[in-house]
Design an enzyme around this catalytic site. Structure first.
Site, PDB file in Angstrom:
ATOM      1  CG  ASP A  57      -1.819   1.175   1.324  1.00 60.28           C
ATOM      2  OD1 ASP A  57      -2.328   1.616   0.277  1.00 60.28           O
ATOM      3  OD2 ASP A  57      -2.022   1.680   2.444  1.00 60.28           O
ATOM      4  CG  ASP A 116      -1.735   7.811   0.728  1.00 64.50           C
ATOM      5  OD1 ASP A 116      -0.863   8.681   0.708  1.00 64.50           O
ATOM      6  OD2 ASP A 116      -2.607   7.692  -0.156  1.00 64.50           O
TER       7      ASP A 116
END
Length: 222
Positions: free
Chosen positions: A9, A11
């Site tokens: 991922d 953020d």
């Protein structure tokens, strides 16, 4: 055997961008004379930029607002801020470099591709990642599995041969729905209900601990 691919991922895992999005929305909407509190601006991260902006305009009784235009203004500012001052979480660069040549790397994110590209260019990590699956690339965002399924297809890797690194319930749910084994990184969060079913690590350092959680040995220790 270690995984063939590691899917990160963006953020909250690689980049510490929460405050960037808050400030970008505040600076964008001040052009309208609006002062947006931090907690209100932070809601964009829990939903979607367009949905967030549409809600703000609707609450103020503004019809036919150029929602997409204001989202673009915010996004251009956010990407610029990330590129000028990228904030990688501790341990990111050593981990990515340690995985180079040992696993195929991709990013699966619900943020805009421009944010990821700006971060990777500024940190010198762009060459390490084969693919970036961003907001523009998935029909449904997390917790739907679309982003992970797209990354697996692009890499030509089976779900069982990959591992996902996430920091939120939505992200972990998306990886689980795609059949990808999961590692939850806390950074500022303790393990809890949100990380149940995933291998939890508090941070991406020490390097040996992060590599072990992902299924790799630390070669620097030999």
């Amino acid at each position: 055997m270690p995984p063939t691919a590691v899917l990160f991922d963006f953020d909250g895992v690689l980049a510490d961008t929460e405050n960037v999005h808050v400030v970008a929305w505040q600076r964008t909407l001040v052009r309208l004379g609006w002062e947006i509190p931090d907690d209100v601006a932070a809601r964009a991260g829990a939903t979607d930029d367009r949905a967030f902006a549409a809600e703000l305009f609707a609450r103020r009784g503004i019809e036919d607002a150029d929602v997409d235009g204001w989202v673009r203004k915010k996004q251009e500012l956010a990407a610029s801020m990330i590129g000028l001052s990228p904030r990688a979480f501790p341990g990111v660069a050593p981990l990515v470099r340690a995985l180079a040549g040992r696993a195929r790397l991709a990013i699966v994110s619900t943020t805009w591709r421009e944010n990821v590209d700006a971060f990777l260019a500024a940190t010198g990590l762009a060459d390490a990642f084969e693919h970036v699956v961003a907001k523009q690339d998935a029909a449904e965002l997390k917790p739907a599995p679309d982003g992970y399924l797209a990354a697996l297809e692009r890499l030509g890797v089976a779900a069982a041969d990959a591992v996902a690194v996430e920091d939120s319930p939505r992200g972990l749910a998306a990886a689980e729905a795609a059949g990808v084994p999961r590692v939850a990184v806390g950074h500022r969060l303790e393990a809890g209900d949100w990380s149940i079913g995933a291998t939890f690590i508090p941070a991406l350092e020490p390097l040996a601990d992060a590599l072990a959680a992902l299924g790799f040995a630390d070669r620097s220790a030999s």
